[in-house]
Motif scaffolding. Structure first.
Motif, PDB file in Angstrom:
ATOM      1  N   VAL A   1      29.249 -26.457 -13.511  1.00 27.45           N
ATOM      2  CA  VAL A   1      29.191 -26.292 -12.051  1.00 27.45           C
ATOM      3  C   VAL A   1      30.475 -25.631 -11.551  1.00 27.45           C
ATOM      4  O   VAL A   1      30.442 -24.733 -10.703  1.00 27.45           O
ATOM      5  N   SER A   2      31.607 -26.065 -12.079  1.00 29.02           N
ATOM      6  CA  SER A   2      32.883 -25.455 -11.706  1.00 29.02           C
ATOM      7  C   SER A   2      32.868 -23.958 -12.011  1.00 29.02           C
ATOM      8  O   SER A   2      33.363 -23.147 -11.223  1.00 29.02           O
ATOM      9  N   GLN A   3      32.284 -23.586 -13.148  1.00 23.93           N
ATOM     10  CA  GLN A   3      32.181 -22.173 -13.518  1.00 23.93           C
ATOM     11  C   GLN A   3      31.288 -21.409 -12.539  1.00 23.93           C
ATOM     12  O   GLN A   3      31.632 -20.303 -12.104  1.00 23.93           O
ATOM     13  N   LYS A   4      30.159 -21.988 -12.182  1.00 26.31           N
ATOM     14  CA  LYS A   4      29.249 -21.347 -11.227  1.00 26.31           C
ATOM     15  C   LYS A   4      29.935 -21.112  -9.891  1.00 26.31           C
ATOM     16  O   LYS A   4      29.798 -20.040  -9.279  1.00 26.31           O
ATOM     17  N   VAL A   5      30.687 -22.096  -9.442  1.00 27.33           N
ATOM     18  CA  VAL A   5      31.397 -21.969  -8.167  1.00 27.33           C
ATOM     19  C   VAL A   5      32.429 -20.842  -8.252  1.00 27.33           C
ATOM     20  O   VAL A   5      32.560 -20.023  -7.336  1.00 27.33           O
ATOM     21  N   ALA A   6      33.167 -20.790  -9.366  1.00 25.97           N
ATOM     22  CA  ALA A   6      34.169 -19.735  -9.549  1.00 25.97           C
ATOM     23  C   ALA A   6      33.514 -18.360  -9.573  1.00 25.97           C
ATOM     24  O   ALA A   6      34.019 -17.405  -8.954  1.00 25.97           O
ATOM     25  N   GLU A   7      32.380 -18.238 -10.265  1.00 24.50           N
ATOM     26  CA  GLU A   7      31.695 -16.950 -10.352  1.00 24.50           C
ATOM     27  C   GLU A   7      31.307 -16.414  -8.988  1.00 24.50           C
ATOM     28  O   GLU A   7      31.430 -15.219  -8.705  1.00 24.50           O
ATOM     29  N   GLU A   8      30.843 -17.301  -8.130  1.00 21.44           N
ATOM     30  CA  GLU A   8      30.375 -16.871  -6.817  1.00 21.44           C
ATOM     31  C   GLU A   8      31.527 -16.650  -5.842  1.00 21.44           C
ATOM     32  O   GLU A   8      31.321 -16.112  -4.752  1.00 21.44           O
ATOM     33  N   SER A   9      32.740 -17.031  -6.229  1.00 19.48           N
ATOM     34  CA  SER A   9      33.894 -16.927  -5.328  1.00 19.48           C
ATOM     35  C   SER A   9      34.841 -15.792  -5.699  1.00 19.48           C
ATOM     36  O   SER A   9      35.778 -15.504  -4.950  1.00 19.48           O
ATOM     37  N   ILE A  10      34.614 -15.159  -6.832  1.00 17.37           N
ATOM     38  CA  ILE A  10      35.459 -14.037  -7.263  1.00 17.37           C
ATOM     39  C   ILE A  10      35.187 -12.823  -6.382  1.00 17.37           C
ATOM     40  O   ILE A  10      34.043 -12.514  -6.060  1.00 17.37           O
ATOM     41  N   VAL A  11      36.260 -12.127  -6.002  1.00 11.28           N
ATOM     42  CA  VAL A  11      36.132 -10.986  -5.092  1.00 11.28           C
ATOM     43  C   VAL A  11      36.517  -9.705  -5.822  1.00 11.28           C
ATOM     44  O   VAL A  11      37.612  -9.591  -6.373  1.00 11.28           O
ATOM     45  N   LEU A  12      35.593  -8.739  -5.813  1.00 10.40           N
ATOM     46  CA  LEU A  12      35.870  -7.403  -6.339  1.00 10.40           C
ATOM     47  C   LEU A  12      36.447  -6.563  -5.214  1.00 10.40           C
ATOM     48  O   LEU A  12      35.768  -6.301  -4.212  1.00 10.40           O
ATOM     49  N   LEU A  13      37.700  -6.145  -5.362  1.00  7.86           N
ATOM     50  CA  LEU A  13      38.395  -5.451  -4.287  1.00  7.86           C
ATOM     51  C   LEU A  13      38.466  -3.937  -4.485  1.00  7.86           C
ATOM     52  O   LEU A  13      38.578  -3.189  -3.510  1.00  7.86           O
TER      53      LEU A  13
ATOM     54  N   LEU B   1      33.490  -9.323 -15.205  1.00  7.04           N
ATOM     55  CA  LEU B   1      33.954  -8.080 -15.832  1.00  7.04           C
ATOM     56  C   LEU B   1      32.872  -7.451 -16.708  1.00  7.04           C
ATOM     57  O   LEU B   1      32.710  -6.225 -16.740  1.00  7.04           O
ATOM     58  N   SER B   2      32.130  -8.292 -17.420  1.00 10.13           N
ATOM     59  CA  SER B   2      31.106  -7.797 -18.352  1.00 10.13           C
ATOM     60  C   SER B   2      29.818  -7.386 -17.636  1.00 10.13           C
ATOM     61  O   SER B   2      28.988  -6.686 -18.218  1.00 10.13           O
ATOM     62  N   GLY B   3      29.637  -7.827 -16.398  1.00  9.73           N
ATOM     63  CA  GLY B   3      28.413  -7.532 -15.671  1.00  9.73           C
ATOM     64  C   GLY B   3      27.361  -8.606 -15.777  1.00  9.73           C
ATOM     65  O   GLY B   3      26.269  -8.472 -15.211  1.00  9.73           O
ATOM     66  N   ASP B   4      27.646  -9.679 -16.521  1.00 10.44           N
ATOM     67  CA  ASP B   4      26.697 -10.793 -16.573  1.00 10.44           C
ATOM     68  C   ASP B   4      26.522 -11.423 -15.198  1.00 10.44           C
ATOM     69  O   ASP B   4      25.473 -12.011 -14.899  1.00 10.44           O
ATOM     70  N   VAL B   5      27.567 -11.329 -14.373  1.00 11.83           N
ATOM     71  CA  VAL B   5      27.518 -11.825 -12.997  1.00 11.83           C
ATOM     72  C   VAL B   5      27.871 -10.681 -12.065  1.00 11.83           C
ATOM     73  O   VAL B   5      28.863  -9.975 -12.283  1.00 11.83           O
ATOM     74  N   ASN B   6      27.057 -10.493 -11.034  1.00 10.52           N
ATOM     75  CA  ASN B   6      27.339  -9.498 -10.004  1.00 10.52           C
ATOM     76  C   ASN B   6      28.247 -10.147  -8.964  1.00 10.52           C
ATOM     77  O   ASN B   6      27.866 -11.136  -8.345  1.00 10.52           O
ATOM     78  N   PRO B   7      29.462  -9.634  -8.765  1.00 12.95           N
ATOM     79  CA  PRO B   7      30.387 -10.300  -7.827  1.00 12.95           C
ATOM     80  C   PRO B   7      29.829 -10.338  -6.416  1.00 12.95           C
ATOM     81  O   PRO B   7      29.231  -9.364  -5.939  1.00 12.95           O
ATOM     82  N   SER B   8      30.020 -11.470  -5.756  1.00 10.53           N
ATOM     83  CA  SER B   8      29.508 -11.627  -4.385  1.00 10.53           C
ATOM     84  C   SER B   8      30.518 -12.267  -3.453  1.00 10.53           C
ATOM     85  O   SER B   8      30.203 -12.560  -2.305  1.00 10.53           O
TER      86      SER B   8
END
Length: 803
Positions: free
Chosen positions: A306-318, A482-489
């Motif tokens: 769950v901590s990982q999921k939260v981090a994934e959705e909170s990362i910002v691509l600038l 970075l790998s594209g497994d997650v689309n930054p949001s």
């Protein structure tokens, strides 16, 4: 009162005893009446129940717990449902560790980027902060434990936080600094609130009748418990009158006696105490399941995921120049930066969590599919320059297609009790980046820190990913983006200015020796930059995706705004649509636009969804200082929907009928506020805004030092021993930093340098009482032997009483 019959069975002494802690982390119990202690623990982003006994204070290691991303990180998700999920898992772990009250979330505004505790706070915007906080609270309290929203209120700096007097006008107080607390109370239904250390317009917050009685209890109808920050009680009786139930930590009964004496001499009526006891009993009994139910271990692996999921959705691509991200399969990458080996994943101070699991970048490459050709640290973590490490990093970078450069701020730069000295990352990291750019221009920077930084080096990176402080699973989450497994949001919950000197509070942070003036008024964050038309590096609400979104077909009705949102790219993704409102009348000064709603939506490639963002009671209101209440100005309002505060996609004018309140200001007397150019407001204009003279901001060195003066003021003391003590503190801080003991050095500044003298009594659990402190102050003020005799005499009395 709910517990009237039980209270009637108590003696005056028993009632008074409940008003302060049993020790450092527990409330008092009354065994004969079956009233249990409750346990309070730090934990805005994870439980920090100390492994040592509860009669020990300090930043000791906590029992292992999941370290979730910090509030500053999760705010970038703009996902209240995700915040509630974090709260649910925090509540579950609180139950597991027998914690009744979780001391968080922290919801103070990010007035200035340099505040050392910004990593613990959500945003520069009160609406976003309030909505995220309410979701956390609902999640935490769904398990029968209590959240404790902090720090109430206007605690926006760490320097001199236990003594500083915050000078702010009433409208700014209501609209900017209290709105998040209002939402936390009304929508989150928090069971407890922590008062802040500072003064508000001349009165300590937990004694401030306007704040505590008129607003919190009166207007908001709050019936929960108010708890002091640790050592944050000044006048215990004044605090009780204001409705501050629980003083922490224990004072070994010293302040109980003050309460009893005040009742006996008629200073306060016993019914005031009874009401406070009643509210505290409600907190105790509403969380009693913690100690009644058997302990149940939580699922460590599931909570980590769950901590990982939260981090994934909170990362910002600038930044994503030339679509360098996501990394194509087979690209050979050089991994450079000390933070890749030892992840920077949380802040420092009372919120430090002992993680159950800790992911590091170098351990996660194999499963990520990213081809690493090697790793070099490139720089010393704490700023020391190393040409040898730079050379080794450049040699590796030459062999790679792409460089993944992990940079940011270290753990002791962002810390409770200290404000940052600049917005820059360390020079040795920038020098490394410059050197790498000479040998390989394909650089992707991964930034780890909990607050805004300057980025003059940004032209030299093609990709920029901001992970903030992603908790124990943050390193793996970054690799998945970075790998594209997650689309930054993720989208920024705070503005990134080009330079620190551009910030609205630049001229007034951290204020003077005694007070800090909030001369910028309403204009913090994007409210200032947008209104004053100041260019920024990244606007509030900004964040890129691996897909594109199109907005269309806006419709505005009485209940809200509706529009269509299309994923026009080739990848499924999530978009944060933001509602801003701007009043088109110029009769009352306002920011150009203000956030009034948001929604995060998942949309498949090519799909279109119809989105509705409702209006609420905060959409059109402003606080009128003439009527002393919330009003609505009759005017046309621009309803704006956008991807950030600077990227408005759709807008429409909408007429709103007003409440007919009189105009609160004389326009010609407040030119800075009507123009929005409020960075350099004169003292005369600020006094016009607040309606009174501002207090002198410097210490009066002619007066003897007293309870609320800080140890830092010993530099002005008449007593030689006090001045020696002052310079000893300064030398110790310098020396410890010099030999690399930066955490210890920071502890000195946090726990000693800015500590008021009363804190010596309030923070020692009764080891030093106020009469002994009187002796210390005599010594400080030049009466060394007289003071020493008094200290020893009072200490002897205390020891005899204990025996």
């Amino acid at each position: 009162m709910k517990y009237k019959q039980l209270i009637a069975k108590m003696t005056l002494e028993e009632k008074a005893s409940l008003m302060s802690g049993k020790d450092f982390w527990q409330s008092q119990d009354i065994e004969r009446l079956g009233i249990n202690s409750i346990f309070l623990a730090d934990g805005p982003h994870g439980i920090r129940r100390q492994a040592v006994s509860s009669d020990k204070l300090g930043l000791n290691a906590g029992l292992p717990a999941t370290c979730y991303p910090t509030a500053a990180t999760v705010a970038n998700s703009w996902n209240a449902e995700l915040g509630e999920r974090v709260g649910e898992y925090l509540g579950e772990e609180a139950i597991s560790q027998k914690v009744n009250v979780l001391l968080g979330p922290g919801i103070n505004m990010k007035r200035n980027p340099l505040c050392g505790r910004n990593f613990e706070y959500f945003s520069e915007d009160p609406y976003l902060t309030g909505k995220m906080a309410a979701s956390y609270i609902r999640g935490i309290q769904s398990h029968g434990v209590s959240a404790c929203v902090k720090h109430f209120a206007v605690n926006n700096q760490e320097e001199r936080r236990m003594s500083i007097d915050t000078i702010v006008d009433e409208r700014t107080l209501r609209e900017i600094y209290l709105t998040a607390f209002e939402i936390a109370v009304k929508e989150g239904n928090t069971k407890s609130i922590m008062s802040s250390y500072n003064k508000l317009n001349g009165t300590y917050t937990n004694e401030n009748l306007h704040l505590m009685k008129d607003i919190l209890r009166g207007e908001w109808g709050y019936n929960g418990t108010v708890i002091t920050d640790w050592g944050g009680s000044n006048d215990r009786v004044a605090g009780l009158i204001a409705g501050n139930e629980l003083e922490m930590p224990s004072t070994s009964g010293e302040t109980d006696k003050e309460i009893i004496e005040a009742i006996k001499n008629g200073t306060i009526d016993e019914s005031v105490l009874d009401e406070c006891v009643d509210r505290l009993l409600e907190l105790i009994y509403s969380t009693e399941g913690v100690y009644q139910n058997p302990r149940v271990d939580f699922n460590i692996e599931r909570h980590h995921r769950v901590s990982q999921k939260v981090a994934e959705e909170s990362i910002v691509l600038l930044k994503n120049e030339g679509n360098i991200l996501p990394l194509p399969f087979g690209k050979r990458v050089a991994v450079i930066g000390d933070f890749a080996k030892d992840a920077r994943y949380q802040g420092a101070g009372s919120s430090i969590v002992n993680p159950t699991i800790l992911d590091h970048t170098l351990d996660c490459f194999e499963e990520s599919g990213i081809l690493s050709i090697g790793y070099e640290p490139g720089f010393e973590r704490y700023g020391k320059k190393s040409p040898k490490k730079v050379a080794a990093a450049c040699a590796l970078a030459k062999e790679a297609d792409v460089v993944l450069l992990y940079i940011g701020l270290d753990e002791v730069t962002e810390a409770e009790g200290l404000d940052r000295q600049s917005m820059m990352i360390p020079d040795n990291q920038i020098e490394l980046l410059n050197a790498l750019h000479e040998v390989n221009p394909n650089i992707i920077a991964i930034v780890s820190c909990g607050s805004a930084i300057e980025m003059p080096w940004i032209p030299k990176v093609k990709g920029l990913l901001h992970g903030y402080l992603g908790g124990q699973a943050g390193a793996r989450a970054i690799l998945r983006v970075l790998s594209g497994d997650v689309n930054p949001s993720g989208k920024l919950a705070e503005t990134y200015p080009l330079h620190y000197r551009d910030t609205p509070s630049y001229q007034n942070f951290p204020g003077g020796e005694v007070s800090v003036e909030y001369r910028e008024g309403l204009y913090i964050g994007y409210r200032y930059y947008d209104t004053a038309e100041v260019d920024v590096l990244f606007p509030f609400g900004y964040g890129l995706s691996y897909t594109t979104f199109e907005y269309s077909d806006i419709r505005v009705q009485e209940y809200g705004v509706t529009f269509k949102l299309t994923n026009s790219g080739n990848v499924a993704g999530m978009e944060v649509a933001q509602l801003y409102v701007g009043c088109q009348s110029k009769d009352i000064f306002r920011p150009k636009k203000e956030l009034k709603g948001f929604v995060k939506v998942f949309i498949n490639a090519g799909e279109t969804k119809t989105i509705t963002i409702p209006f609420d009671d905060k959409t059109f209101r402003y606080f009128n200082v003439e009527t002393n209440q919330w009003e609505i100005e009759e005017a046309n309002y621009e309803i704006m929907v956008g991807a950030s505060s600077a990227d408005i996609k759709l807008s429409k004018s909408f007429f709103v009928k007003g409440t007919g309140a009189p105009l609160p200001y004389e326009k010609e007397k407040l030119p800075s506020y009507y123009s929005g150019k409020a960075q350099d407001v004169s003292i005369e204009e600020f006094e016009t805004l607040i309606g009174r003279e501002v207090p002198v901001a410097t210490w009066d060195r002619s007066k003897p030092l007293g309870y609320n003066d800080t140890l830092a003021q010993c530099q002005y003391a008449k007593g030689v021993s006090a001045r020696i003590a002052y310079y000893s503190i300064i030398f110790s801080f310098w020396f410890l930093k010099k030999i690399g003991k930066r955490n210890t050095a920071n502890m000195i500044m946090m726990s000693i340098y800015h500590l008021p003298f009363r804190g010596i009594a309030r923070m020692t659990g009764g080891l030093v009482n106020m009469p002994m402190l009187d002796g210390i102050l005599l010594m400080v003020n030049g009466h060394f032997f007289k003071g020493l005799r008094k200290f020893l005499r009072e200490r002897k009395k205390k020891l005899l009483i204990v025996k």
